[in-house]
Design a protein around this motif. Structure first.
Motif, PDB file in Angstrom:
ATOM      1  N   THR A  10       0.982  -1.275  -0.018  1.00 28.00           N
ATOM      2  CA  THR A  10       0.008   0.001   0.077  1.00 28.00           C
ATOM      3  C   THR A  10       0.812   1.207  -0.074  1.00 28.00           C
ATOM      4  N   ILE A  11       1.027   2.079  -1.049  1.00 32.84           N
ATOM      5  CA  ILE A  11       1.616   3.248  -1.044  1.00 32.84           C
ATOM      6  C   ILE A  11       0.668   4.334  -0.214  1.00 32.84           C
ATOM      7  N   HIS A  12       1.428   4.841   0.890  1.00 32.60           N
ATOM      8  CA  HIS A  12       1.012   5.777   1.792  1.00 32.60           C
ATOM      9  C   HIS A  12       1.919   6.585   2.161  1.00 32.60           C
ATOM     10  N   GLY A  13       1.633   7.874   2.631  1.00 34.63           N
ATOM     11  CA  GLY A  13       2.535   8.638   3.387  1.00 34.63           C
ATOM     12  C   GLY A  13       3.421   9.405   2.289  1.00 34.63           C
ATOM     13  N   GLU A  14       3.907  10.471   2.538  1.00 33.03           N
ATOM     14  CA  GLU A  14       4.675  11.503   1.604  1.00 33.03           C
ATOM     15  C   GLU A  14       6.039  10.540   1.096  1.00 33.03           C
ATOM     16  N   THR A  15       6.644   9.886   1.650  1.00 37.01           N
ATOM     17  CA  THR A  15       7.815   9.377   1.197  1.00 37.01           C
ATOM     18  C   THR A  15       7.651   8.384  -0.094  1.00 37.01           C
ATOM     19  N   THR A  54       4.849   8.072  -1.510  1.00 36.41           N
ATOM     20  CA  THR A  54       3.960   8.539  -2.613  1.00 36.41           C
ATOM     21  C   THR A  54       5.179   9.607  -3.587  1.00 36.41           C
ATOM     22  N   LYS A  55       6.018  10.195  -3.114  1.00 38.05           N
ATOM     23  CA  LYS A  55       7.201  10.633  -3.848  1.00 38.05           C
ATOM     24  C   LYS A  55       8.180   9.586  -4.538  1.00 38.05           C
ATOM     25  N   GLU A  56       8.514   8.460  -4.021  1.00 37.47           N
ATOM     26  CA  GLU A  56       9.042   7.505  -4.653  1.00 37.47           C
ATOM     27  C   GLU A  56       8.473   7.015  -5.829  1.00 37.47           C
ATOM     28  N   ALA A  57       6.907   6.621  -5.570  1.00 37.16           N
ATOM     29  CA  ALA A  57       5.989   6.212  -6.700  1.00 37.16           C
ATOM     30  C   ALA A  57       6.260   7.259  -7.723  1.00 37.16           C
ATOM     31  N   ARG A  58       6.278   8.551  -7.515  1.00 39.88           N
ATOM     32  CA  ARG A  58       5.838   9.464  -8.493  1.00 39.88           C
ATOM     33  C   ARG A  58       7.234   9.747  -9.230  1.00 39.88           C
ATOM     34  N   ASP A  59       8.287   9.629  -8.445  1.00 38.61           N
ATOM     35  CA  ASP A  59       9.515   9.485  -9.151  1.00 38.61           C
ATOM     36  C   ASP A  59       9.840   8.293 -10.198  1.00 38.61           C
ATOM     37  N   ALA A  60       9.291   7.412  -9.773  1.00 37.90           N
ATOM     38  CA  ALA A  60       9.303   5.896 -10.781  1.00 37.90           C
ATOM     39  C   ALA A  60       8.621   6.416 -12.030  1.00 37.90           C
ATOM     40  N   VAL A  61       7.255   7.026 -11.719  1.00 43.88           N
ATOM     41  CA  VAL A  61       6.306   7.440 -12.930  1.00 43.88           C
ATOM     42  C   VAL A  61       7.379   8.410 -13.815  1.00 43.88           C
ATOM     43  N   ASP A  62       7.906   9.360 -13.155  1.00 41.30           N
ATOM     44  CA  ASP A  62       8.668  10.404 -14.060  1.00 41.30           C
ATOM     45  C   ASP A  62       9.776   9.588 -14.797  1.00 41.30           C
ATOM     46  N   ALA A  63      10.293   8.493 -14.086  1.00 42.45           N
ATOM     47  CA  ALA A  63      11.537   7.945 -14.919  1.00 42.45           C
ATOM     48  C   ALA A  63      10.961   6.785 -15.737  1.00 42.45           C
ATOM     49  N   GLY A  64       9.694   6.782 -16.205  1.00 40.44           N
ATOM     50  CA  GLY A  64       8.996   5.835 -17.180  1.00 40.44           C
ATOM     51  C   GLY A  64       8.619   4.540 -16.570  1.00 40.44           C
ATOM     52  N   GLY A  97       0.139  -0.929  -5.588  1.00 39.14           N
ATOM     53  CA  GLY A  97      -0.264  -0.498  -4.362  1.00 39.14           C
ATOM     54  C   GLY A  97      -0.910   0.931  -4.200  1.00 39.14           C
ATOM     55  N   CYS A  98      -1.580   1.400  -5.281  1.00 37.40           N
ATOM     56  CA  CYS A  98      -2.375   2.354  -5.569  1.00 37.40           C
ATOM     57  C   CYS A  98      -3.714   2.276  -4.911  1.00 37.40           C
ATOM     58  N   LYS A  99      -4.103   2.651  -3.450  1.00 39.48           N
ATOM     59  CA  LYS A  99      -5.379   2.192  -3.127  1.00 39.48           C
ATOM     60  C   LYS A  99      -6.257   3.564  -2.851  1.00 39.48           C
ATOM     61  N   THR A 100      -5.792   4.666  -2.996  1.00 44.26           N
ATOM     62  CA  THR A 100      -6.541   5.931  -2.611  1.00 44.26           C
ATOM     63  C   THR A 100      -6.530   6.957  -3.605  1.00 44.26           C
ATOM     64  N   ALA A 101      -7.732   7.765  -3.729  1.00 49.20           N
ATOM     65  CA  ALA A 101      -7.492   8.844  -4.576  1.00 49.20           C
ATOM     66  C   ALA A 101      -6.414   9.446  -4.452  1.00 49.20           C
ATOM     67  N   ASP A 102      -6.175  10.047  -3.299  1.00 44.42           N
ATOM     68  CA  ASP A 102      -4.893  10.899  -3.204  1.00 44.42           C
ATOM     69  C   ASP A 102      -3.658  10.142  -3.953  1.00 44.42           C
ATOM     70  N   VAL A 103      -3.492   9.131  -3.843  1.00 38.84           N
ATOM     71  CA  VAL A 103      -2.163   8.596  -4.494  1.00 38.84           C
ATOM     72  C   VAL A 103      -2.662   8.167  -5.849  1.00 38.84           C
ATOM     73  N   PHE A 104      -3.685   8.061  -6.502  1.00 39.94           N
ATOM     74  CA  PHE A 104      -4.032   8.182  -7.752  1.00 39.94           C
ATOM     75  C   PHE A 104      -3.568   9.605  -8.516  1.00 39.94           C
ATOM     76  N   GLU A 105      -4.424  10.586  -7.781  1.00 40.15           N
ATOM     77  CA  GLU A 105      -4.027  11.839  -8.306  1.00 40.15           C
ATOM     78  C   GLU A 105      -2.651  12.469  -8.468  1.00 40.15           C
ATOM     79  N   ALA A 106      -1.910  11.870  -7.237  1.00 38.83           N
ATOM     80  CA  ALA A 106      -0.286  12.304  -7.100  1.00 38.83           C
ATOM     81  C   ALA A 106       0.360  11.631  -8.440  1.00 38.83           C
ATOM     82  N   LEU A 107      -0.080  10.538  -8.909  1.00 38.30           N
ATOM     83  CA  LEU A 107       0.642   9.607  -9.969  1.00 38.30           C
ATOM     84  C   LEU A 107       0.074   9.804 -11.202  1.00 38.30           C
ATOM     85  N   THR A 108      -1.056  10.551 -11.320  1.00 36.62           N
ATOM     86  CA  THR A 108      -1.551  10.735 -12.587  1.00 36.62           C
ATOM     87  C   THR A 108      -1.618  12.334 -13.208  1.00 36.62           C
TER      88      THR A 108
END
Length: 176
Positions: A141-146, A148-158, A164-175
Motif C-alpha cells: 500500500t502506497i501511503h505517506g509522503e515518502t 508517494t514521492k518514490e512512486a511519483r519519481d518512478a512514474v517520471d522515470a518511465g 499499491g495505489c489504493k486511494t484517490a490521493d495517491v492516484f491523483e499524485a501519480l497521474t
C-alpha cells in the motif's frame, strides 16, 4: 467484491473477494490463468485491483514470467523470494504455472499469498523469471509522503505500472 469494471470491458468473476485464507488466493490465481488460457491470446497479464498502468506493457518480453521482485524469503513462507504483480507471462509459462501450482497445492506445503505462491512455482519449475525488464514501483500500500514521492519519481522515470495505489490521493499524485 468492491472492484468496478467499466461497461464494455470483458471480465470474469473468479472466486470470492477474500484475503489470505488457506488456498483461496492461490486457487484464484490458477483459475484466472486457466480462464485466460481458454482465450486466443499468446500472452497474459494478471494484475490485482491496486495496480495502476501508466504505459503499455512492452510487447517484446522474453518467455517466462515478468514481475516485480518484491523481496526475499518472508518468515514462515516456503518460497525464497516473492514477486508483486502485474504478472506477465506467455501461454506455455501459464500452462506450467497452472500444472505446478496444482501440484504444490496437493502437497499441502503452499504459501497462501499469491506473491509467495508464484515464487514457489517459479522455484520448483525453473520458469525463467525476469524482474529487471518491466519498469515498476511496488508497495503493498502506497501511503505517506515518502512512498508517494518514490512512486511519483518512478512514474517520471518511465514506470509502466505502480502497485499499491489504493486511494484517490495517491492516484491523483501519480497521474497529474
Amino acid at each position: 467484491g468492491k472492484s468496478w469494471v467499466p461497461d464494455g470491458i470483458n471480465h470474469e468473476m473468479i472466486g470470492a473477494d477474500l484475503y489470505c485464507q488457506g488456498a483461496h488466493l492461490p486457487l484464484r490465481l490458477l483459475r484466472t490463468l486457466q480462464f485466460l488460457r481458454e482465450r486466443k491470446a499468446d500472452w497474459f497479464c494478471v494484475a490485482e485491483y491496486d495496480v495502476l498502468f501508466l504505459k503499455p506493457i512492452p510487447r517484446d518480453l522474453p518467455e517466462g514470467i515478468t514481475a516485480h521482485l518484491a523481496g526475499g524469503k518472508p518468515e514462515g513462507c516456503h518460497c525464497n523470494y516473492f514477486m508483486h504483480g502485474p504478472w506477465v507471462c506467455d501461454r506455455e509459462t501459464a500452462d506450467t504455472i497452472v500444472q505446478v501450482g496444482y501440484e504444490i497445492l496437493a502437497s499441502k506445503q503452499f504459501d497462501a499469498s499469491p506473491d509467495c505462491f508464484l515464487g514457489q512455482i517459479v522455484e520448483k519449475s525453473k520458469i525463467p523469471f525476469h524482474s529487471d525488464i518491466l519498469k515498476s514501483y511496488s508497495r503493498n500500500t502506497i501511503h505517506g509522503e515518502t512512498w508517494t514521492k518514490e512512486a511519483r519519481d518512478a512514474v517520471d522515470a518511465g514506470a509502466v505500472c505502480v502497485h499499491g495505489c489504493k486511494t484517490a490521493d495517491v492516484f491523483e499524485a501519480l497521474t497529474r
